[in-house]
Design a protein around this motif. Structure first.
Motif, mmCIF file in Angstrom:
data_model
loop_
_atom_site.group_PDB
_atom_site.id
_atom_site.type_symbol
_atom_site.label_atom_id
_atom_site.label_comp_id
_atom_site.label_asym_id
_atom_site.label_seq_id
_atom_site.Cartn_x
_atom_site.Cartn_y
_atom_site.Cartn_z
ATOM 1 N N ASN A 360 1.055 -6.746 -16.867
ATOM 2 C CA ASN A 360 0.408 -8.047 -17.080
ATOM 3 C C ASN A 360 0.633 -8.997 -15.925
ATOM 4 O O ASN A 360 0.585 -10.221 -16.082
ATOM 5 N N SER A 361 0.888 -8.463 -14.732
ATOM 6 C CA SER A 361 1.086 -9.311 -13.553
ATOM 7 C C SER A 361 -0.093 -10.268 -13.366
ATOM 8 O O SER A 361 -1.247 -9.944 -13.694
ATOM 9 N N THR A 362 0.188 -11.430 -12.815
ATOM 10 C CA THR A 362 -0.884 -12.405 -12.568
ATOM 11 C C THR A 362 -1.895 -11.905 -11.540
ATOM 12 O O THR A 362 -2.994 -12.458 -11.445
ATOM 13 N N VAL A 363 -1.555 -10.866 -10.809
ATOM 14 C CA VAL A 363 -2.528 -10.265 -9.899
ATOM 15 C C VAL A 363 -3.756 -9.782 -10.680
ATOM 16 O O VAL A 363 -4.875 -9.762 -10.150
ATOM 17 N N PHE A 364 -3.577 -9.449 -11.955
ATOM 18 C CA PHE A 364 -4.678 -8.944 -12.784
ATOM 19 C C PHE A 364 -5.224 -10.012 -13.734
ATOM 20 O O PHE A 364 -6.007 -9.691 -14.635
ATOM 21 N N HIS A 365 -4.825 -11.254 -13.513
ATOM 22 C CA HIS A 365 -5.177 -12.328 -14.441
ATOM 23 C C HIS A 365 -6.686 -12.602 -14.482
ATOM 24 O O HIS A 365 -7.217 -12.996 -15.519
ATOM 25 N N GLU A 366 -7.366 -12.369 -13.375
ATOM 26 C CA GLU A 366 -8.777 -12.756 -13.285
ATOM 27 C C GLU A 366 -9.736 -11.617 -13.571
ATOM 28 O O GLU A 366 -10.950 -11.817 -13.567
ATOM 29 N N GLY A 367 -9.187 -10.415 -13.821
ATOM 30 C CA GLY A 367 -10.064 -9.301 -14.161
ATOM 31 C C GLY A 367 -9.765 -8.069 -13.335
ATOM 32 O O GLY A 367 -8.912 -8.059 -12.458
ATOM 33 N N ILE A 368 -10.501 -7.011 -13.642
ATOM 34 C CA ILE A 368 -10.334 -5.716 -12.984
ATOM 35 C C ILE A 368 -11.707 -5.209 -12.540
ATOM 36 O O ILE A 368 -12.728 -5.649 -13.088
ATOM 37 N N PRO A 369 -11.743 -4.307 -11.570
ATOM 38 C CA PRO A 369 -10.641 -3.715 -10.815
ATOM 39 C C PRO A 369 -10.039 -4.696 -9.810
ATOM 40 O O PRO A 369 -10.650 -5.712 -9.489
ATOM 41 N N VAL A 370 -8.867 -4.345 -9.333
ATOM 42 C CA VAL A 370 -8.148 -5.179 -8.375
ATOM 43 C C VAL A 370 -7.741 -4.327 -7.173
ATOM 44 O O VAL A 370 -7.245 -3.214 -7.330
ATOM 45 N N GLU A 371 -7.972 -4.880 -5.987
ATOM 46 C CA GLU A 371 -7.464 -4.286 -4.752
ATOM 47 C C GLU A 371 -6.197 -5.042 -4.373
ATOM 48 O O GLU A 371 -6.207 -6.267 -4.273
ATOM 49 N N SER A 372 -5.113 -4.312 -4.196
ATOM 50 C CA SER A 372 -3.814 -4.943 -3.963
ATOM 51 C C SER A 372 -3.073 -4.202 -2.850
ATOM 52 O O SER A 372 -3.104 -2.968 -2.800
ATOM 53 N N PRO A 373 -2.405 -4.924 -1.952
ATOM 54 C CA PRO A 373 -1.797 -4.272 -0.785
ATOM 55 C C PRO A 373 -0.647 -3.337 -1.127
ATOM 56 O O PRO A 373 -0.323 -2.451 -0.335
ATOM 57 N N ASP A 374 -0.015 -3.523 -2.279
ATOM 58 C CA ASP A 374 1.082 -2.613 -2.630
ATOM 59 C C ASP A 374 0.600 -1.176 -2.750
ATOM 60 O O ASP A 374 1.288 -0.233 -2.356
ATOM 61 N N LEU A 375 -0.612 -0.987 -3.306
ATOM 62 C CA LEU A 375 -1.155 0.355 -3.458
ATOM 63 C C LEU A 375 -1.370 1.015 -2.096
ATOM 64 O O LEU A 375 -1.047 2.191 -1.905
ATOM 65 N N CYS A 376 -1.889 0.245 -1.148
ATOM 66 C CA CYS A 376 -2.044 0.783 0.211
ATOM 67 C C CYS A 376 -0.692 1.166 0.795
ATOM 68 O O CYS A 376 -0.552 2.227 1.425
#
Length: 567
Positions: A360-376
């Motif tokens: 439930n991180s706020t990185v996902f607060h606005e919807g999905i899908p999400v591109e995030s640098p941690d995955l890279c």
């Protein structure tokens, strides 16, 4: 060690049986239960409520528990429990007996087997038991009604002359096979004690100030292993035998890391178990138990980082093992490239917060899908590990391919996510502006691969005491964020995986002192507050499940290696 059964269940290595305190939900009354933890965490697994009896009536008792023996202490007698083997419990009492009240559902029944034994067939939990008195007698109240027993109450009663009771509770699936029992309860205790002491002796050492934490972490990791069964192709260290009675596909990496130096074979089993059931597309399941694998989401690809770390800490992984993992790890990596880039911009994406592990991180607060640098960042390290494996396996073309892919993804990550002074996440191509999540600092795991100005900015943000840094460690959401919650899962509390990954990244970045400081904070917090699922970032209080294995494993790793970092 005397642990509280309200927080930490009593079990043993290899067993699916657990004795736990339950609060009284799901149609049961509050009390202590023998549970069957097969089949995941949808139910509580309660089998028998356990009570001390004297003269046919239940009496109050308190619990005293260590790694190998549990005692129910009444005012004028006691009942003790031990697990000589993974599939049965030995019970012994003096001046007291044991009442086992089955949580009865449709078709559940009990009947006299032969000699002194009774069989209990628990249809509802897909398990059977043989109850056998060795000293004293066994009395069953199990009235039959049409196609099951309306209740099953089994009393182990002390012998009239010695006032002692001794008995066995054995589980079995199909046909019962008689066995030889240890002559005495003390002999049964000694048997399991030797096994546990061997495990403890091979648990990572930590500074003496954290010794009590090590004792607890050692017991939790030992007791949370279950034997190979069903979907579980190898012995598996569950996350807990409280409620999180599964294995998850990033938790297992931390447990493998804590085992690799002293128990490399079990470490390898922990690491490989998800790849044993890998989908042909390359996906590995989110979690598993003995009955099923769950595929609706996944977990982040930290496996390359974890394997690289493990290879630096053991020389016991043969070439055959490296061959065993190379193709599965390759497929897991290319799965993101093929199946998690819906806009074809070469940046992989998460389809849910659960895919990142930060549900439930706020990185996902606005919807999905999400591109995030941690995955890279995780994939870059995974590609580098694959390049290393390819080199060891003399696959030179593959080695160059993975190196090139890692270099390109690093360039793409910085170009796409770095905005002058920070990393951002994006939803539908636009910056996510909600909250202030520690997740966006996870690229620090790349260490000196990052340009100096980016690395320095990340370190400065991690050291900002108005954001993430507290006296107990790094909050997962800035304490100044309007979304911060003390018990907000990934919106505030301190977690083992985020702490471990960032500390290792700081070490790789040359931030030895800061890494040590965070390791000390975490080890002190866990020693004082237990091996909890997560911790209140401001108070250090243990939250949620208080007997978590990845917390225990990270505590042991940090205490063993990161408190004193060798150059």
């Amino acid at each position: 060690m005397n642990f509280d059964l309200k927080h930490i269940p009593f079990s043993r290595f290899g067993s699916y049986l657990s004795i736990s305190y339950l609060t009284g939900d799901q149609n049961i009354t509050e009390g202590i239960y023998l549970r069957n933890i097969r089949g995941g965490d949808e139910g509580n697994g309660a089998l028998f409520k356990l009570d001390v009896i004297q003269n046919g009536k239940t009496v109050p008792f308190k619990t005293i528990a260590d790694a190998t023996c549990l005692r129910f202490q009444a005012e004028e007698g006691y009942v003790s429990f031990a697990y000589p083997e993974s599939d049965y419990v030995r019970v012994y009492g003096e001046n007291a007996g044991l009442r086992m009240s089955l949580v009865t559902e449709a078709y559940d029944n009990a009947f006299f087997h032969k000699e002194k034994s009774w069989q209990v067939n628990v249809f509802s939990k897909k398990i059977r038991f043989m109850l056998t008195p060795l000293t004293g007698e066994l009395v069953l109240d199990a009235p039959w009604e049409v196609n099951g027993c309306s209740q099953v109450v089994a009393d182990f009663i002390p012998d009239d002359k010695t006032c002692r009771m001794d008995g066995v509770i054995e589980e079995f699936m199909t046909s019962y096979t008689p066995r030889e029992y240890d002559v005495t309860f003390d002999a049964a205790i000694e048997k399991v004690k030797k096994e546990y002491e061997y495990w403890l002796a091979n648990t990572l050492t930590v500074p003496s100030v954290y010794e009590s934490g090590k004792q607890l972490a050692s017991y939790i990791t030992w007791s949370c292993v279950v034997k190979k069964e069903g979907y579980l192709t190898r012995q598996a260290m569950y996350m807990s035998k409280n409620w999180m009675t599964n294995i998850w596909s990033w938790d297992h990496c931390f447990n493998a890391m804590a085992l690799v130096q002293e128990n490399p074979e079990l470490a390898w089993d922990q690491f490989m178990i998800f790849f044993d059931v890998q989908d042909p597309s390359g996906l590995i399941p989110d979690f598993m138990n003995n009955e099923f694998a769950y595929w609706n989401c996944s977990k982040p690809p930290i496996h390359g980082w974890a394997l690289s770390w493990m290879l630096k800490h053991t020389d016991k992984f043969s070439t055959d093992k490296l061959k065993e993992i190379y193709l599965p790890l390759s497929r897991w990596t290319t799965w993101y490239i093929k199946h998690r880039d819906s806009d074809n911009n070469s940046i992989p994406e998460y389809h849910h917060g659960n895919d990142s592990g930060w549900d439930n991180s706020t990185v996902f607060h606005e919807g999905i899908p999400v591109e995030s640098p941690d995955l890279c960042a995780f994939l870059i390290l995974q590609m580098e590990t694959l390049s290393e494996l390819a080199s060891l396996l003399e696959l030179e073309e593959e080695k160059r391919k993975w190196e090139q892919l890692a270099d390109k993804l690093l360039d793409d990550m910085i170009s796409y996510f770095w905005v002058g002074d920070r990393f951002i996440a994006k939803h539908l191509g636009e910056e996510v502006t909600s909250g202030d999540s520690l997740l966006l600092f996870m690229p620090i795991i790349l260490g000196k691969r990052l340009p100096d100005h980016i690395r320095s900015a990340l370190i400065a943000g991690l050291k900002d005491k108005d954001r993430f840094l507290t006296k107990h460690g790094l909050a997962t959401e800035s304490v100044s964020s309007p979304y911060y919650l003390d018990d907000g899962y990934w919106r505030g509390p301190i977690w083992a995986p985020s702490t471990m990954l960032i500390i290792d990244g700081l070490k790789s970045s040359g931030e030895k002192k800061f890494a040590q400081e965070l390791a000390h904070k975490y080890c002190e917090m866990a020693t004082n507050n237990g091996m909890a699922e997560n911790f209140n970032a401001l108070t250090g209080e243990g939250l949620r499940d208080r007997a978590f294995t990845w917390t225990s494993s990270v505590f042991l790793i940090l205490g063993n290696e990161y408190i004193e970092i060798n150059e």
